[in-house]
Design a protein around this motif. Sequence first.
Motif, PDB file in Angstrom:
ATOM      1  N   GLN A  83       0.837  -1.191   0.000  1.00  0.00           N
ATOM      2  CA  GLN A  83       0.000   0.000   0.000  1.00  0.00           C
ATOM      3  C   GLN A  83       0.870   1.239   0.000  1.00  0.00           C
ATOM      4  OE1 GLN A  83      -0.942   1.226   4.492  1.00  0.00           O
ATOM      5  NE2 GLN A  83      -2.000  -0.681   3.946  1.00  0.00           N
ATOM      6  N   ARG A  92       1.317   3.271  -8.464  1.00  0.00           N
ATOM      7  CA  ARG A  92       0.489   3.452  -7.265  1.00  0.00           C
ATOM      8  C   ARG A  92       0.990   4.636  -6.437  1.00  0.00           C
ATOM      9  NH1 ARG A  92      -1.179  -0.283  -9.951  1.00  0.00           N
ATOM     10  NH2 ARG A  92      -1.960   1.601 -10.995  1.00  0.00           N
ATOM     11  N   ASN A 112      -0.904  -5.585  -5.665  1.00  0.00           N
ATOM     12  CA  ASN A 112      -0.332  -6.903  -5.403  1.00  0.00           C
ATOM     13  C   ASN A 112       0.672  -7.307  -6.477  1.00  0.00           C
ATOM     14  OD1 ASN A 112      -2.044  -7.568  -7.517  1.00  0.00           O
ATOM     15  ND2 ASN A 112      -3.592  -8.447  -6.163  1.00  0.00           N
ATOM     16  N   TYR A 126      -2.557  -5.139   3.763  1.00  0.00           N
ATOM     17  CA  TYR A 126      -2.192  -4.064   2.848  1.00  0.00           C
ATOM     18  C   TYR A 126      -3.372  -3.494   2.066  1.00  0.00           C
ATOM     19  CZ  TYR A 126      -2.262  -7.611  -0.904  1.00  0.00           C
ATOM     20  OH  TYR A 126      -2.635  -8.591  -1.797  1.00  0.00           O
ATOM     21  N   HIS A 127      -4.524  -4.153   2.111  1.00  0.00           N
ATOM     22  CA  HIS A 127      -5.694  -3.629   1.408  1.00  0.00           C
ATOM     23  C   HIS A 127      -6.293  -2.404   2.101  1.00  0.00           C
ATOM     24  CE1 HIS A 127      -5.942  -7.004  -1.361  1.00  0.00           C
ATOM     25  NE2 HIS A 127      -5.806  -7.832  -0.345  1.00  0.00           N
ATOM     26  N   SER A 170      -3.506   0.559  -3.105  1.00  0.00           N
ATOM     27  CA  SER A 170      -2.955  -0.752  -2.771  1.00  0.00           C
ATOM     28  C   SER A 170      -2.659  -1.507  -4.055  1.00  0.00           C
ATOM     29  CB  SER A 170      -3.925  -1.541  -1.889  1.00  0.00           C
ATOM     30  OG  SER A 170      -5.125  -1.828  -2.577  1.00  0.00           O
TER      31      SER A 170
END
Length: 465
Positions: A57, A80, A72, A340-341, A70
Amino acid sequence: MPTVIADAKNLLSDLMARYGSRVDYLAIRLEESEGTSILLRGDKVETLSEGLAMGGQVRACYKGGWGFASFNQLSTLIERVEEAIAAARIVGDEETLLAPVKAVEAICQLPLTGTNPRHIPIAHKKQLCDRYNDILKSIDPRITTTSVRYGDSTQRVILATSEGTLIEQSWADMEIRFSATARNGEIVQTGRETTGSRKAYEDLTNLDEQVRNTAQRAVTALSLPPVKGGTYTVVIDPILTGLFVHEAFGHLSEADMAYENPDLLEVMSMGRRFGPEELQIFDGASPPGHRGSYFYDDEGTPATTTQLIKDGILVGRLHSRETAGKLEESPTGNARCLNYHYPPIVRMTNTWIERGKTPVQDLFKGIKEGVYARNWIGGMTNGEMFTFTAGEAWMIRNGKIAEPVRDVTLSGNVFKTLADIEAIGDDFYWDESGGCGKGGQSGLPVGCGGPSLRIRDVVVGGEAA
């Protein structure tokens, strides 16, 4: 996977040098986790899985406005970062107020006292769940439904900030829940227990007696009379005390609740008396070995122990750096995210009432008619109001524990209830079963603790008198 995290440290430092000056604050968190999930319902296996995840994140703050993203895939990190910065610059129009903390570079791991759950094959974990489920089903033919839910996870997190903090932190967490529902005609009763640990897989492997008692409570309750509703002097055990201090009081101590609600901020004013002089309430992640313990929170603030109530008077509250900055108080290391979401928000860690001086047997003295409540099977809070359902309960008659009763719910206003504490027991118990929910982030590990309490004028629900 570990190599990816390790190699990312240089990347994080480069990104901070490149982008940190464009905002007032920039934080990047990388996370990798592994876990097992097992759910048995009766004879059916509903879940049996192991998972591996990696993500991260980005949080950016500019003129008081926050941007969050966030991801992946590490390959998208730069995108991001730019998204979070752009969002913060769009919404920011005030002043960034973050309480200062010292920049830290550290690598720390919460120590295990036994076996890491990741070293146990999933087949062995399934056998453990099968054993507990068989015990639940074997107690009585009136047991109609059983469930056993096992979960473990190991997490490794790296946090880098534009202020120079670079922290790597890792831990293991595990939990097992079991329940049994018994039915006799229209009467249905449930026994439920949860045990968790951040110490050792072995903490979950010798619970046969606890499992057996859980099912037996449900069966026994079928033949018990319901409590007659009314207002009683109540004695609660340490497990209910831990639930009460977490749910009913702890959430009101989270400073984001206060600064977003001027009325609550006025109610939760420093120096206000809430309970007797003997009452001491704390929250903190620094006591080692509990499910809410860690070295640094998810903003890089060191773990602390915060006294919330001292001698019955409100003296503290729980903070992130932003709430501490806005309320001109010190950060307490209570900014936490589930994974991390989600962005970090103000959360409890380990919350407890300190043990008192009254021998437990003396808590019952002088009670002509009251209720003794132990453990819990459910509950809810709404602001300063709470309702909890006891796992077991007995009437108190003439200072003695008398006949058992069922369907005992305890309700009230937390501030009045704190003021109505008549005595605090000299016992104490840590309950590691907590999984806290707030802001859509449910299941965050926490610890709760406390002694037995004697409280007057508690509303006890049940069959109408």
